[in-house]
Structure formats: C-alpha cells, structure tokens
Write a protein that holds these residues in place. Structure first.
Motif, PDB file in Angstrom:
ATOM      1  N   ALA A  30      44.349  40.061  41.615  1.00  0.00           N
ATOM      2  CA  ALA A  30      45.126  39.265  40.656  1.00  0.00           C
ATOM      3  C   ALA A  30      46.042  38.291  41.387  1.00  0.00           C
ATOM      4  CB  ALA A  30      45.939  40.178  39.737  1.00  0.00           C
ATOM      5  N   MET A  31      46.635  38.720  42.490  1.00  0.00           N
ATOM      6  CA  MET A  31      47.521  37.836  43.256  1.00  0.00           C
ATOM      7  C   MET A  31      46.730  36.692  43.894  1.00  0.00           C
ATOM      8  SD  MET A  31      50.359  40.334  44.989  1.00  0.00           S
ATOM      9  CE  MET A  31      49.271  41.585  45.597  1.00  0.00           C
ATOM     10  N   LEU A  32      45.540  36.977  44.414  1.00  0.00           N
ATOM     11  CA  LEU A  32      44.705  35.921  44.987  1.00  0.00           C
ATOM     12  C   LEU A  32      44.360  34.885  43.920  1.00  0.00           C
ATOM     13  CD1 LEU A  32      42.284  38.085  47.165  1.00  0.00           C
ATOM     14  CD2 LEU A  32      43.976  36.451  48.021  1.00  0.00           C
ATOM     15  N   HIS A  33      43.966  35.372  42.750  1.00  0.00           N
ATOM     16  CA  HIS A  33      43.601  34.473  41.650  1.00  0.00           C
ATOM     17  C   HIS A  33      44.800  33.617  41.231  1.00  0.00           C
ATOM     18  CE1 HIS A  33      41.430  33.041  38.191  1.00  0.00           C
ATOM     19  NE2 HIS A  33      42.404  33.451  37.387  1.00  0.00           N
ATOM     20  N   ALA A  34      45.960  34.242  41.079  1.00  0.00           N
ATOM     21  CA  ALA A  34      47.164  33.512  40.664  1.00  0.00           C
ATOM     22  C   ALA A  34      47.568  32.456  41.688  1.00  0.00           C
ATOM     23  CB  ALA A  34      48.319  34.492  40.437  1.00  0.00           C
ATOM     24  N   ALA A  35      47.305  32.719  42.958  1.00  0.00           N
ATOM     25  CA  ALA A  35      47.653  31.773  44.018  1.00  0.00           C
ATOM     26  C   ALA A  35      46.594  30.693  44.208  1.00  0.00           C
ATOM     27  CB  ALA A  35      47.861  32.524  45.335  1.00  0.00           C
ATOM     28  N   GLY A  36      45.480  30.787  43.477  1.00  0.00           N
ATOM     29  CA  GLY A  36      44.426  29.786  43.591  1.00  0.00           C
ATOM     30  C   GLY A  36      43.547  29.946  44.822  1.00  0.00           C
ATOM     31  N   VAL A  37      43.565  31.117  45.421  1.00  0.00           N
ATOM     32  CA  VAL A  37      42.753  31.375  46.616  1.00  0.00           C
ATOM     33  C   VAL A  37      41.331  31.711  46.174  1.00  0.00           C
ATOM     34  CG1 VAL A  37      42.443  32.899  48.609  1.00  0.00           C
ATOM     35  CG2 VAL A  37      44.741  32.228  47.894  1.00  0.00           C
ATOM     36  N   PRO A  38      40.319  30.993  46.685  1.00  0.00           N
ATOM     37  CA  PRO A  38      38.940  31.349  46.348  1.00  0.00           C
ATOM     38  C   PRO A  38      38.617  32.727  46.925  1.00  0.00           C
ATOM     39  CG  PRO A  38      39.026  29.244  47.526  1.00  0.00           C
ATOM     40  CD  PRO A  38      40.388  29.847  47.569  1.00  0.00           C
ATOM     41  N   PHE A  39      38.085  33.619  46.092  1.00  0.00           N
ATOM     42  CA  PHE A  39      37.770  34.962  46.571  1.00  0.00           C
ATOM     43  C   PHE A  39      36.626  35.557  45.772  1.00  0.00           C
ATOM     44  CE2 PHE A  39      40.229  35.970  42.917  1.00  0.00           C
ATOM     45  CZ  PHE A  39      39.793  37.214  42.493  1.00  0.00           C
ATOM     46  N   CYS A  40      36.044  36.584  46.331  1.00  0.00           N
ATOM     47  CA  CYS A  40      35.079  37.397  45.610  1.00  0.00           C
ATOM     48  C   CYS A  40      35.354  38.851  45.964  1.00  0.00           C
ATOM     49  CB  CYS A  40      33.644  36.998  45.941  1.00  0.00           C
ATOM     50  SG  CYS A  40      33.140  37.328  47.637  1.00  0.00           S
ATOM     51  N   LEU A  41      34.805  39.739  45.153  1.00  0.00           N
ATOM     52  CA  LEU A  41      34.962  41.169  45.391  1.00  0.00           C
ATOM     53  C   LEU A  41      33.705  41.722  46.041  1.00  0.00           C
ATOM     54  CD1 LEU A  41      36.538  42.224  41.980  1.00  0.00           C
ATOM     55  CD2 LEU A  41      37.703  41.996  44.183  1.00  0.00           C
ATOM     56  N   THR A  42      33.874  42.746  46.834  1.00  0.00           N
ATOM     57  CA  THR A  42      32.743  43.414  47.452  1.00  0.00           C
ATOM     58  C   THR A  42      32.854  44.918  47.227  1.00  0.00           C
ATOM     59  OG1 THR A  42      31.530  43.792  49.502  1.00  0.00           O
ATOM     60  CG2 THR A  42      33.908  43.613  49.694  1.00  0.00           C
ATOM     61  N   TYR A  62      43.974  46.282  37.058  1.00  0.00           N
ATOM     62  CA  TYR A  62      45.223  46.056  37.776  1.00  0.00           C
ATOM     63  C   TYR A  62      45.638  44.589  37.784  1.00  0.00           C
ATOM     64  CZ  TYR A  62      45.211  50.909  38.948  1.00  0.00           C
ATOM     65  OH  TYR A  62      45.245  52.267  38.861  1.00  0.00           O
ATOM     66  N   GLY A  63      45.313  43.863  36.693  1.00  0.00           N
ATOM     67  CA  GLY A  63      45.921  42.564  36.469  1.00  0.00           C
ATOM     68  C   GLY A  63      45.041  41.340  36.547  1.00  0.00           C
ATOM     69  N   LEU A  64      43.835  41.444  37.061  1.00  0.00           N
ATOM     70  CA  LEU A  64      42.968  40.271  37.127  1.00  0.00           C
ATOM     71  C   LEU A  64      42.366  40.016  35.744  1.00  0.00           C
ATOM     72  CD1 LEU A  64      41.731  38.085  38.932  1.00  0.00           C
ATOM     73  CD2 LEU A  64      39.842  39.655  39.400  1.00  0.00           C
ATOM     74  N   ASP A  65      42.412  38.772  35.299  1.00  0.00           N
ATOM     75  CA  ASP A  65      41.812  38.394  34.029  1.00  0.00           C
ATOM     76  C   ASP A  65      40.349  38.863  34.003  1.00  0.00           C
ATOM     77  OD1 ASP A  65      41.738  36.602  31.529  1.00  0.00           O
ATOM     78  OD2 ASP A  65      40.082  35.844  32.758  1.00  0.00           O
ATOM     79  N   PRO A  66      39.874  39.475  32.906  1.00  0.00           N
ATOM     80  CA  PRO A  66      38.493  39.969  32.864  1.00  0.00           C
ATOM     81  C   PRO A  66      37.438  38.916  33.176  1.00  0.00           C
ATOM     82  CG  PRO A  66      39.736  40.918  31.064  1.00  0.00           C
ATOM     83  CD  PRO A  66      40.634  39.882  31.712  1.00  0.00           C
ATOM     84  N   ALA A  67      37.635  37.682  32.720  1.00  0.00           N
ATOM     85  CA  ALA A  67      36.669  36.621  33.034  1.00  0.00           C
ATOM     86  C   ALA A  67      36.674  36.319  34.531  1.00  0.00           C
ATOM     87  CB  ALA A  67      36.982  35.365  32.232  1.00  0.00           C
ATOM     88  N   ALA A  68      37.839  36.337  35.144  1.00  0.00           N
ATOM     89  CA  ALA A  68      37.929  36.114  36.592  1.00  0.00           C
ATOM     90  C   ALA A  68      37.327  37.280  37.355  1.00  0.00           C
ATOM     91  CB  ALA A  68      39.388  35.903  37.002  1.00  0.00           C
ATOM     92  N   ALA A  69      37.472  38.503  36.818  1.00  0.00           N
ATOM     93  CA  ALA A  69      36.876  39.675  37.461  1.00  0.00           C
ATOM     94  C   ALA A  69      35.354  39.572  37.444  1.00  0.00           C
ATOM     95  CB  ALA A  69      37.339  40.950  36.768  1.00  0.00           C
ATOM     96  N   LEU A  70      34.793  39.130  36.321  1.00  0.00           N
ATOM     97  CA  LEU A  70      33.344  38.946  36.240  1.00  0.00           C
ATOM     98  C   LEU A  70      32.886  37.877  37.219  1.00  0.00           C
ATOM     99  CD1 LEU A  70      30.632  39.586  34.954  1.00  0.00           C
ATOM    100  CD2 LEU A  70      31.177  37.930  33.163  1.00  0.00           C
ATOM    101  N   ALA A  71      33.618  36.773  37.273  1.00  0.00           N
ATOM    102  CA  ALA A  71      33.273  35.704  38.218  1.00  0.00           C
ATOM    103  C   ALA A  71      33.378  36.179  39.660  1.00  0.00           C
ATOM    104  CB  ALA A  71      34.184  34.498  37.999  1.00  0.00           C
ATOM    105  N   ALA A  72      34.314  37.081  39.941  1.00  0.00           N
ATOM    106  CA  ALA A  72      34.524  37.560  41.315  1.00  0.00           C
ATOM    107  C   ALA A  72      33.355  38.372  41.846  1.00  0.00           C
ATOM    108  CB  ALA A  72      35.810  38.387  41.394  1.00  0.00           C
TER     109      ALA A  72
END
Length: 92
Positions: A30-42, A62-72
C-alpha cells in the motif's frame, strides 16, 4: 520498480524458524502504491509460500486498493517485464 514479496502475516515452514516474520511489513504494498512506485507482488518459488492470489488478498487486507492488488499480480509484472500483450484481459 520493485518486486515485493512474498507477503505473510504468519510464516510457515522454514520461515517460521528464521525470525523473518517477527516484524512483518504488511503495509508495504500500500505504501509503494501511495508513493507512485511501480511494483508487483511475487509468491517466490518456495513450495510453502502462498500463491499470487493469496498475495494479492494479503496486500488488499493490509491497505492496498483491491484493483491495485489485482494489477500487482497481473498487468504490473507484465509491464515491468516489457510484455505489451500480456497481463490483462481487454476487449479487442
């Protein structure tokens, strides 16, 4: 860009013995997304890690927008790898 993970709140397997889960950084996605840092989950390649679906759910819990979580776990990794025709379902 950041490849982050795996995310876990209660480590299992060998991670339970390393102390790695004693102070988990569950809000990092969530902090990476809020800061505009390009990231993905592994989910890494360990047998005892959760799959990507579970990683996205944990990040959303734990705070990441569900759409951003899917994109990650779909379009973001494809973009980081430079794959233009992979990672998302779009109408043609």
């Amino acid at each position: 860009p950041v490849i982050f993970g795996p995310v876990f709140d209660r480590p299992r397997g060998w991670r339970a013995w390393t102390g790695e889960g004693d102070d988990p950084a569950l809000g990092t996605a969530a902090m990476l997304h809020a800061a505009g840092v390009p990231f993905c989950l592994t989910a890494a390649d360990r047998e005892d890690e959760d799959d990507l679906r579970a990683q996205a759910m944990m990040a959303a819990r734990y705070g990441l927008d569900p759409a951003a979580a899917l994109a990650a776990v779909t379009s973001a990794p494809a973009a980081l790898l430079g794959l233009e025709r992979a990672g998302a379902l779009v109408p043609e």
